[in-house]
Design a protein around this motif. Structure first.
Motif, PDB file in Angstrom:
ATOM      1  N   ARG A 408      75.003  73.177  96.619  1.00  0.00           N
ATOM      2  CA  ARG A 408      73.989  74.136  96.189  1.00  0.00           C
ATOM      3  C   ARG A 408      74.299  75.528  96.723  1.00  0.00           C
ATOM      4  NH1 ARG A 408      67.789  73.944  98.296  1.00  0.00           N
ATOM      5  NH2 ARG A 408      68.938  74.278 100.227  1.00  0.00           N
ATOM      6  N   THR A 409      74.769  75.599  97.971  1.00  0.00           N
ATOM      7  CA  THR A 409      75.081  76.887  98.579  1.00  0.00           C
ATOM      8  C   THR A 409      76.270  77.549  97.898  1.00  0.00           C
ATOM      9  OG1 THR A 409      74.271  76.031 100.692  1.00  0.00           O
ATOM     10  CG2 THR A 409      75.535  78.068 100.753  1.00  0.00           C
ATOM     11  N   LEU A 410      77.303  76.772  97.618  1.00  0.00           N
ATOM     12  CA  LEU A 410      78.493  77.322  96.976  1.00  0.00           C
ATOM     13  C   LEU A 410      78.181  77.800  95.561  1.00  0.00           C
ATOM     14  CD1 LEU A 410      81.119  74.688  98.175  1.00  0.00           C
ATOM     15  CD2 LEU A 410      80.904  77.056  98.939  1.00  0.00           C
ATOM     16  N   VAL A 411      77.385  77.031  94.835  1.00  0.00           N
ATOM     17  CA  VAL A 411      76.977  77.447  93.492  1.00  0.00           C
ATOM     18  C   VAL A 411      76.195  78.757  93.568  1.00  0.00           C
ATOM     19  CG1 VAL A 411      75.467  76.892  91.550  1.00  0.00           C
ATOM     20  CG2 VAL A 411      76.988  75.145  92.476  1.00  0.00           C
ATOM     21  N   GLY A 412      75.306  78.857  94.562  1.00  0.00           N
ATOM     22  CA  GLY A 412      74.511  80.083  94.721  1.00  0.00           C
ATOM     23  C   GLY A 412      75.374  81.294  95.015  1.00  0.00           C
ATOM     24  N   ILE A 413      76.377  81.115  95.878  1.00  0.00           N
ATOM     25  CA  ILE A 413      77.257  82.245  96.205  1.00  0.00           C
ATOM     26  C   ILE A 413      78.017  82.700  94.965  1.00  0.00           C
ATOM     27  CG2 ILE A 413      79.319  82.905  97.501  1.00  0.00           C
ATOM     28  CD1 ILE A 413      78.299  81.194  99.800  1.00  0.00           C
ATOM     29  N   ASP A 414      78.534  81.756  94.193  1.00  0.00           N
ATOM     30  CA  ASP A 414      79.222  82.122  92.955  1.00  0.00           C
ATOM     31  C   ASP A 414      78.313  82.937  92.045  1.00  0.00           C
ATOM     32  OD1 ASP A 414      81.695  81.033  93.460  1.00  0.00           O
ATOM     33  OD2 ASP A 414      81.201  79.076  92.614  1.00  0.00           O
ATOM     34  N   ARG A 415      77.046  82.529  92.005  1.00  0.00           N
ATOM     35  CA  ARG A 415      76.105  83.192  91.109  1.00  0.00           C
ATOM     36  C   ARG A 415      75.775  84.604  91.558  1.00  0.00           C
ATOM     37  NH1 ARG A 415      72.214  79.331  90.994  1.00  0.00           N
ATOM     38  NH2 ARG A 415      70.446  80.389  91.928  1.00  0.00           N
ATOM     39  N   VAL A 416      75.672  84.802  92.865  1.00  0.00           N
ATOM     40  CA  VAL A 416      75.169  86.072  93.373  1.00  0.00           C
ATOM     41  C   VAL A 416      76.235  87.147  93.449  1.00  0.00           C
ATOM     42  CG1 VAL A 416      75.552  85.776  95.858  1.00  0.00           C
ATOM     43  CG2 VAL A 416      73.528  86.996  95.067  1.00  0.00           C
ATOM     44  N   VAL A 417      77.513  86.763  93.591  1.00  0.00           N
ATOM     45  CA  VAL A 417      78.563  87.756  93.838  1.00  0.00           C
ATOM     46  C   VAL A 417      78.643  88.796  92.725  1.00  0.00           C
ATOM     47  CG1 VAL A 417      81.057  88.075  94.024  1.00  0.00           C
ATOM     48  CG2 VAL A 417      79.938  86.317  95.372  1.00  0.00           C
ATOM     49  N   SER A 418      78.716  88.324  91.479  1.00  0.00           N
ATOM     50  CA  SER A 418      78.854  89.293  90.391  1.00  0.00           C
ATOM     51  C   SER A 418      77.560  90.054  90.136  1.00  0.00           C
ATOM     52  CB  SER A 418      79.313  88.582  89.109  1.00  0.00           C
ATOM     53  OG  SER A 418      78.391  87.602  88.716  1.00  0.00           O
ATOM     54  N   ARG A 419      76.420  89.453  90.499  1.00  0.00           N
ATOM     55  CA  ARG A 419      75.142  90.146  90.277  1.00  0.00           C
ATOM     56  C   ARG A 419      74.950  91.308  91.244  1.00  0.00           C
ATOM     57  NH1 ARG A 419      70.997  85.042  89.108  1.00  0.00           N
ATOM     58  NH2 ARG A 419      71.891  84.517  87.061  1.00  0.00           N
ATOM     59  N   ILE A 420      75.493  91.185  92.449  1.00  0.00           N
ATOM     60  CA  ILE A 420      75.346  92.276  93.418  1.00  0.00           C
ATOM     61  C   ILE A 420      76.028  93.529  92.901  1.00  0.00           C
ATOM     62  CG2 ILE A 420      75.981  93.066  95.729  1.00  0.00           C
ATOM     63  CD1 ILE A 420      75.758  90.184  96.679  1.00  0.00           C
ATOM     64  N   GLY A 421      77.247  93.395  92.409  1.00  0.00           N
ATOM     65  CA  GLY A 421      77.959  94.555  91.904  1.00  0.00           C
ATOM     66  C   GLY A 421      77.238  95.226  90.763  1.00  0.00           C
ATOM     67  N   GLN A 422      76.684  94.439  89.864  1.00  0.00           N
ATOM     68  CA  GLN A 422      75.962  95.004  88.728  1.00  0.00           C
ATOM     69  C   GLN A 422      74.709  95.739  89.190  1.00  0.00           C
ATOM     70  OE1 GLN A 422      74.693  92.145  85.716  1.00  0.00           O
ATOM     71  NE2 GLN A 422      75.537  93.483  84.146  1.00  0.00           N
ATOM     72  N   ALA A 423      74.005  95.162  90.179  1.00  0.00           N
ATOM     73  CA  ALA A 423      72.813  95.829  90.718  1.00  0.00           C
ATOM     74  C   ALA A 423      73.200  97.120  91.431  1.00  0.00           C
ATOM     75  CB  ALA A 423      72.077  94.892  91.674  1.00  0.00           C
ATOM     76  N   GLY A 424      74.353  97.132  92.108  1.00  0.00           N
ATOM     77  CA  GLY A 424      74.830  98.346  92.761  1.00  0.00           C
ATOM     78  C   GLY A 424      75.147  99.443  91.767  1.00  0.00           C
ATOM     79  N   ILE A 425      75.783  99.070  90.660  1.00  0.00           N
ATOM     80  CA  ILE A 425      76.089 100.052  89.611  1.00  0.00           C
ATOM     81  C   ILE A 425      74.804 100.642  89.040  1.00  0.00           C
ATOM     82  CG2 ILE A 425      76.953 100.279  87.256  1.00  0.00           C
ATOM     83  CD1 ILE A 425      79.156 100.373  89.253  1.00  0.00           C
ATOM     84  N   ARG A 426      73.801  99.786  88.797  1.00  0.00           N
ATOM     85  CA  ARG A 426      72.520 100.290  88.267  1.00  0.00           C
ATOM     86  C   ARG A 426      71.905 101.302  89.223  1.00  0.00           C
ATOM     87  NH1 ARG A 426      71.563  94.733  86.380  1.00  0.00           N
ATOM     88  NH2 ARG A 426      70.549  94.264  88.350  1.00  0.00           N
ATOM     89  N   ALA A 427      71.913 100.988  90.524  1.00  0.00           N
ATOM     90  CA  ALA A 427      71.318 101.900  91.505  1.00  0.00           C
ATOM     91  C   ALA A 427      72.084 103.215  91.553  1.00  0.00           C
ATOM     92  CB  ALA A 427      71.304 101.239  92.883  1.00  0.00           C
ATOM     93  N   ARG A 428      73.391 103.149  91.474  1.00  0.00           N
ATOM     94  CA  ARG A 428      74.199 104.378  91.502  1.00  0.00           C
ATOM     95  C   ARG A 428      73.920 105.244  90.276  1.00  0.00           C
ATOM     96  NH1 ARG A 428      78.121 105.008  95.145  1.00  0.00           N
ATOM     97  NH2 ARG A 428      78.323 103.341  96.693  1.00  0.00           N
ATOM     98  N   GLN A 429      73.693 104.620  89.158  1.00  0.00           N
ATOM     99  CA  GLN A 429      73.338 105.383  87.962  1.00  0.00           C
ATOM    100  C   GLN A 429      71.960 106.031  88.108  1.00  0.00           C
ATOM    101  OE1 GLN A 429      73.720 102.302  85.013  1.00  0.00           O
ATOM    102  NE2 GLN A 429      75.914 102.713  84.670  1.00  0.00           N
ATOM    103  N   ILE A 430      71.020 105.302  88.687  1.00  0.00           N
ATOM    104  CA  ILE A 430      69.671 105.838  88.885  1.00  0.00           C
ATOM    105  C   ILE A 430      69.707 107.074  89.797  1.00  0.00           C
ATOM    106  CG2 ILE A 430      67.432 105.379  89.980  1.00  0.00           C
ATOM    107  CD1 ILE A 430      67.741 102.460  89.020  1.00  0.00           C
ATOM    108  N   HIS A 431      70.530 107.013  90.828  1.00  0.00           N
ATOM    109  CA  HIS A 431      70.548 108.092  91.825  1.00  0.00           C
ATOM    110  C   HIS A 431      71.712 109.056  91.659  1.00  0.00           C
ATOM    111  CE1 HIS A 431      67.202 106.313  94.051  1.00  0.00           C
ATOM    112  NE2 HIS A 431      67.755 105.145  93.823  1.00  0.00           N
ATOM    113  N   GLY A 432      72.334 109.029  90.477  1.00  0.00           N
ATOM    114  CA  GLY A 432      73.367 109.998  90.156  1.00  0.00           C
ATOM    115  C   GLY A 432      74.616 109.886  90.979  1.00  0.00           C
ATOM    116  N   LEU A 433      75.019 108.655  91.359  1.00  0.00           N
ATOM    117  CA  LEU A 433      76.193 108.467  92.199  1.00  0.00           C
ATOM    118  C   LEU A 433      77.405 107.977  91.416  1.00  0.00           C
ATOM    119  CD1 LEU A 433      74.538 106.717  95.279  1.00  0.00           C
ATOM    120  CD2 LEU A 433      75.067 109.134  94.996  1.00  0.00           C
ATOM    121  N   ASP A 434      77.212 107.677  90.119  1.00  0.00           N
ATOM    122  CA  ASP A 434      78.350 107.150  89.355  1.00  0.00           C
ATOM    123  C   ASP A 434      79.243 108.286  88.849  1.00  0.00           C
ATOM    124  OD1 ASP A 434      76.302 108.072  87.751  1.00  0.00           O
ATOM    125  OD2 ASP A 434      76.741 106.687  86.112  1.00  0.00           O
TER     126      ASP A 434
END
Length: 434
Positions: A408-434
């Motif tokens: 369960r833990t390994l499946v969760g890590i696989d799931r979260v890794v790519s989502r973090i980057g996408q959330a970071g990109i969204r935040a950078r766009q919101i705050h004019g960092l991209d």
């Protein structure tokens, strides 16, 4: 896995189904392009799935199989999957479909597109509302995912499981009542005809799918895994499609990390001077501007708080509703950012409960389309694919956890890794960092 599709039809794809498959496929391409997707990446397997959807919609089925109420005592769940003898596999239009592949290969996004086509273009209803009420008059909050500004019917398998139990559990006699579950499926879910289920895990939640297929619903799910021992024990074993290729999500986990030289570093300091609030035992601070909302939490407190995906979802949506004064206005393109102060992977390396809470947080973030930024004022915030891969190696070799927790833990890590980057990109766009 059979090699067939709308243009290379399976045996049960008659002329009516073939025509419907072509119609659905045209809508899939149109909706995908409207959503800004690169539909050239939709290939043979995507078409084959559409063909199976069309075959199901043009097929007639007998009445649902004999109720498990007549097979087993009504006081429990019935036979546990690991004690069942394997039934003879019989692939039919009712066989559940599971799209497998590593995170970021477009599995869930494709189901979003299919969901929109079936509900908006073909008129199949979505009978699951954001608040459901059961036999006892109790209510259950259902976090509805959004796609292109509108809700979709897809839920995680865990959510479907919770919803089934919500309707089937007798709180007076404290027992699972299967006829109530079957009544819920027949009355509420049957009009949907097709159910989309995300995150089909290899164990734990899979029995939920056969409960729906047994009542003549087609279930289409996604998974980061490829083996499903529970489902293989069913008469209609799953049809597996593999979505391969590179991670199609934008961003890398490191995109969520803020450094002292970046302007947003000062936003953390500004939030630190704001009044402290508390929800679900989690302290947080907020800053509302003309066009955006920012919430900041301490990372360690966040992963230790007893909050599941639903609680995170409710916390984030309630904060938006109350602070912006615009209930129900939160959309995937809203300027909404979560800041995590004191981020450190050391808090996660050996705390498996904390890892799962971290995954649940990003499950909610993914659904809501929120941006995320993290920082550590004392040392560089380590956040990368390599760091998570190293964490997976540690978990693989750990001897103090069960196989179920490890998986369960390994499946969760696989799931979260790519989502973090996408959330970071969204935040950078919101705050004019991209």
């Amino acid at each position: 896995m059979p090699e067939n599709g709308p243009n290379n039809a399976p045996n049960f794809l008659n002329q009516d189904a073939s025509d419907l498959a072509s119609k659905i496929w045209d809508h899939v391409i149109t909706v995908g392009q409207t959503a800004g997707l690169d539909t050239t990446k939709f290939g043979d397997d995507h078409e084959k799935i559409v063909g199976r959807v069309a075959a199901f919609l043009t097929s007639e089925f007998p009445d649902p199989a004999e109720s498990l109420e007549e097979k087993k005592e009504n006081s429990g769940w019935g036979s546990f999957w690991w004690n069942k003898e394997k039934e003879v596999s019989n692939e039919t239009a009712l066989s559940p479909i599971v799209i497998c592949g590593v995170p970021g290969t477009g599995k869930t996004t494709f189901l979003y597109v299919l969901d929109r086509v079936l509900r908006d273009k073909l008129g199949l209803p979505d009978t699951i509302s954001s608040e459901m009420k059961n036999f006892h008059g109790r209510t259950y909050q259902v976090p509805k995912r959004m796609f292109c500004g509108g809700p979709v019917s897809l839920l995680s398998v865990r959510k479907w499981s919770e919803l089934h139990r919500f309707y089937a559990w007798d709180i007076t006699n404290h027992r699972f009542v299967r006829p109530r579950l079957e009544d819920f499926i027949d009355r509420t879910l049957a009009p949907m005809q097709i159910v989309f289920a995300d995150e089909v895990e290899p164990s734990g939640y899979s029995p939920t799918l056969p409960d729906m297929t047994a009542r003549n619903l087609l279930v289409i799910g996604t998974s980061n895994q490829y083996d499903f021992p529970q489902l293989e024990l069913e008469a209609n074993s799953p049809i597996i499609y593999r979505f391969e290729g590179p991670d199609l999500r934008s961003g890398d986990p490191a995109d969520a990390v803020i450094w002292p030289y970046e302007p947003v570093w000062g936003l953390f300091d500004k939030l630190g001077g704001q009044p402290m609030y508390k929800a679900e035992r989690l302290p947080y601070q907020t800053l509302l501007t003309v066009d955006s909302l920012v919430i900041m939490v301490d990372f360690r407190q966040a992963v230790q708080a007893p909050m599941y995906e639903t609680e995170w979802y409710q916390f984030l949506t309630k904060a938006w509703d109350e602070l912006t004064g615009q209930p129900g206005s939160l959309k995937p393109d809203s300027k909404y950012t979560l800041l995590m102060q004191g981020f450190s992977l050391d808090e996660l390396r050996t705390d498996y409960n904390a890892i799962i809470r971290f995954v649940w947080l990003f499950d909610a973030i993914e659904q809501l389309g929120i941006g995320v930024l993290v920082r550590n004022g004392e040392q560089p915030a380590e956040l990368s694919r390599e760091a998570f891969n190293h964490m997976k190696v540690t978990i693989h070799t750990s001897r103090n956890i069960t196989d179920e927790v490890r998986e369960r833990t390994l499946v969760g890590i696989d799931r979260v890794v790519s989502r973090i980057g996408q959330a970071g990109i969204r935040a950078r766009q919101i705050h004019g960092l991209d």
